[in-house]
Design a protein around this motif. Sequence first.
Motif, PDB file in Angstrom:
ATOM      1  N   THR A  48       0.834  -1.198   0.000  1.00 27.33           N
ATOM      2  CA  THR A  48       0.000   0.000   0.000  1.00 27.33           C
ATOM      3  C   THR A  48       0.873   1.253   0.000  1.00 27.33           C
ATOM      4  N   ARG A  49       0.453   2.249  -0.772  1.00 31.23           N
ATOM      5  CA  ARG A  49       1.157   3.533  -0.839  1.00 31.23           C
ATOM      6  C   ARG A  49       0.325   4.568  -0.077  1.00 31.23           C
ATOM      7  N   VAL A  50       0.946   5.212   0.905  1.00 34.48           N
ATOM      8  CA  VAL A  50       0.261   6.238   1.688  1.00 34.48           C
ATOM      9  C   VAL A  50       0.465   7.582   0.990  1.00 34.48           C
ATOM     10  N   PRO A  51      -0.626   8.327   0.747  1.00 34.74           N
ATOM     11  CA  PRO A  51      -0.487   9.627   0.083  1.00 34.74           C
ATOM     12  C   PRO A  51       0.360  10.602   0.907  1.00 34.74           C
ATOM     13  N   MET A  52       1.024  11.526   0.213  1.00 33.54           N
ATOM     14  CA  MET A  52       1.903  12.495   0.858  1.00 33.54           C
ATOM     15  C   MET A  52       1.185  13.262   1.968  1.00 33.54           C
ATOM     16  N   ASP A  53      -0.056  13.664   1.758  1.00 33.67           N
ATOM     17  CA  ASP A  53      -0.732  14.464   2.783  1.00 33.67           C
ATOM     18  C   ASP A  53      -0.854  13.716   4.107  1.00 33.67           C
ATOM     19  N   ARG A  54      -0.998  12.397   4.065  1.00 32.61           N
ATOM     20  CA  ARG A  54      -1.040  11.618   5.309  1.00 32.61           C
ATOM     21  C   ARG A  54       0.363  11.438   5.894  1.00 32.61           C
ATOM     22  N   ILE A  55       1.371  11.259   5.047  1.00 33.20           N
ATOM     23  CA  ILE A  55       2.756  11.140   5.525  1.00 33.20           C
ATOM     24  C   ILE A  55       3.141  12.425   6.262  1.00 33.20           C
ATOM     25  N   LEU A  56       2.709  13.552   5.734  1.00 31.21           N
ATOM     26  CA  LEU A  56       3.084  14.844   6.308  1.00 31.21           C
ATOM     27  C   LEU A  56       2.390  15.140   7.635  1.00 31.21           C
ATOM     28  N   THR A  57       1.471  14.263   8.074  1.00 35.84           N
ATOM     29  CA  THR A  57       0.869  14.430   9.392  1.00 35.84           C
ATOM     30  C   THR A  57       1.795  13.909  10.493  1.00 35.84           C
ATOM     31  N   LEU A  58       2.840  13.155  10.124  1.00 39.76           N
ATOM     32  CA  LEU A  58       3.791  12.669  11.126  1.00 39.76           C
ATOM     33  C   LEU A  58       4.490  13.866  11.776  1.00 39.76           C
ATOM     34  N   PRO A  59       4.508  13.925  13.102  1.00 38.70           N
ATOM     35  CA  PRO A  59       5.143  15.068  13.778  1.00 38.70           C
ATOM     36  C   PRO A  59       6.601  15.279  13.354  1.00 38.70           C
ATOM     37  N   GLU A  60       7.290  14.186  13.028  1.00 36.51           N
ATOM     38  CA  GLU A  60       8.704  14.276  12.654  1.00 36.51           C
ATOM     39  C   GLU A  60       8.908  14.997  11.320  1.00 36.51           C
ATOM     40  N   LEU A  61       7.890  15.044  10.490  1.00 37.05           N
ATOM     41  CA  LEU A  61       7.989  15.728   9.192  1.00 37.05           C
ATOM     42  C   LEU A  61       7.202  17.035   9.155  1.00 37.05           C
ATOM     43  N   LYS A  62       6.188  17.127   9.975  1.00 31.91           N
ATOM     44  CA  LYS A  62       5.250  18.254   9.919  1.00 31.91           C
ATOM     45  C   LYS A  62       5.939  19.614   9.948  1.00 31.91           C
ATOM     46  N   SER A  63       6.978  19.749  10.762  1.00 32.38           N
ATOM     47  CA  SER A  63       7.632  21.055  10.894  1.00 32.38           C
ATOM     48  C   SER A  63       8.918  21.172  10.069  1.00 32.38           C
ATOM     49  N   ASN A  64       9.245  20.142   9.301  1.00 32.26           N
ATOM     50  CA  ASN A  64      10.461  20.197   8.479  1.00 32.26           C
ATOM     51  C   ASN A  64      10.187  21.056   7.243  1.00 32.26           C
ATOM     52  N   PRO A  65      10.982  22.095   6.996  1.00 37.54           N
ATOM     53  CA  PRO A  65      10.710  22.967   5.843  1.00 37.54           C
ATOM     54  C   PRO A  65      10.861  22.256   4.488  1.00 37.54           C
ATOM     55  N   PHE A  66      11.507  21.091   4.473  1.00 38.13           N
ATOM     56  CA  PHE A  66      11.709  20.344   3.231  1.00 38.13           C
ATOM     57  C   PHE A  66      10.796  19.120   3.138  1.00 38.13           C
ATOM     58  N   ARG A  67       9.735  19.072   3.952  1.00 38.13           N
ATOM     59  CA  ARG A  67       8.897  17.877   4.067  1.00 38.13           C
ATOM     60  C   ARG A  67       8.363  17.369   2.725  1.00 38.13           C
ATOM     61  N   LYS A  68       7.907  18.255   1.869  1.00 41.02           N
ATOM     62  CA  LYS A  68       7.365  17.806   0.581  1.00 41.02           C
ATOM     63  C   LYS A  68       8.483  17.292  -0.330  1.00 41.02           C
ATOM     64  N   ARG A  69       9.617  17.953  -0.326  1.00 43.99           N
ATOM     65  CA  ARG A  69      10.760  17.484  -1.130  1.00 43.99           C
ATOM     66  C   ARG A  69      11.248  16.134  -0.634  1.00 43.99           C
ATOM     67  N   ILE A  70      11.246  15.944   0.679  1.00 47.14           N
ATOM     68  CA  ILE A  70      11.670  14.657   1.239  1.00 47.14           C
ATOM     69  C   ILE A  70      10.766  13.553   0.698  1.00 47.14           C
ATOM     70  N   CYS A  71       9.469  13.772   0.735  1.00 51.74           N
ATOM     71  CA  CYS A  71       8.535  12.765   0.193  1.00 51.74           C
ATOM     72  C   CYS A  71       8.767  12.548  -1.296  1.00 51.74           C
ATOM     73  N   ASP A  72       8.954  13.625  -2.038  1.00 49.75           N
ATOM     74  CA  ASP A  72       9.187  13.501  -3.486  1.00 49.75           C
ATOM     75  C   ASP A  72      10.440  12.678  -3.783  1.00 49.75           C
ATOM     76  N   VAL A  73      11.505  12.930  -3.040  1.00 46.80           N
ATOM     77  CA  VAL A  73      12.779  12.248  -3.295  1.00 46.80           C
ATOM     78  C   VAL A  73      12.695  10.762  -2.959  1.00 46.80           C
ATOM     79  N   PHE A  74      12.003  10.408  -1.893  1.00 46.87           N
ATOM     80  CA  PHE A  74      11.961   9.008  -1.468  1.00 46.87           C
ATOM     81  C   PHE A  74      10.804   8.218  -2.082  1.00 46.87           C
ATOM     82  N   SER A  75       9.870   8.887  -2.719  1.00 47.99           N
ATOM     83  CA  SER A  75       8.731   8.204  -3.327  1.00 47.99           C
ATOM     84  C   SER A  75       9.145   7.478  -4.606  1.00 47.99           C
ATOM     85  N   THR A  76       8.696   6.242  -4.730  1.00 49.22           N
ATOM     86  CA  THR A  76       8.918   5.486  -5.966  1.00 49.22           C
ATOM     87  C   THR A  76       7.663   5.492  -6.845  1.00 49.22           C
ATOM     88  N   SER A  77       6.709   6.336  -6.502  1.00 46.23           N
ATOM     89  CA  SER A  77       5.453   6.399  -7.243  1.00 46.23           C
ATOM     90  C   SER A  77       5.695   6.832  -8.684  1.00 46.23           C
TER      91      SER A  77
END
Length: 189
Positions: A48-77
């Motif tokens: 199962t692939r979790v959408p970025m908006d749900r991944i970004l609810t993790l407290p560890e990513l929520k406040s990271n200014p690069f959170r969307k880029r991090i998801c983009d870089v690690f996503s194999t979608s």
Amino acid sequence: MGTTASQLGKDMLSEYQELTFLTKQEILLAHKRFTELLTKDEKDLPNTRVPMDRILTLPELKSNPFRKRICDVFSTSEYKDGGLTFEDFLDLLSAFSDSATLEIKSHYAFRIFDFDDDGTLDCGDLEKLVNCLTGETDDTRLTPEEMRQLINNILEESDIDKDGTVNLSEFQHVISRSPDFVSSFKIVL
């Protein structure tokens, strides 16, 4: 790899441990946290692939200014939507773990900062990087002159071959002289 999202067998656990910089305990915690992001129906599906908006609810990513880029870089979608499978999520956590090498961390940092994915950090990438770090509000945004001066300073310090961009090798050279980089480039669940 065939297991449903709600289960993680001993064989998979061992394989994940071999392929990442994570301990078994970290993998089990990552699996628990990933599974919590799944809907009831998704928990019974394999890979199962979790959408970025749900991944970004993790407290560890929520406040990271690069959170969307991090998801983009690690996503194999194949859709380039930043959604993550459990294995993508493990890759992300592995690269940001305390055990990851300087080479791995600097490689992924470079990819995250390379906003246009062209293999170099040019003026546009550096401007986006600075804006992520300073915030893009009127109070924190640099003036065009300040931005130009800062980018010129970054290139003066980093662009060894003087081609107007920073390549991976140049970036890694700069990072190797930054003792705080390894300890600050981390995400801990």
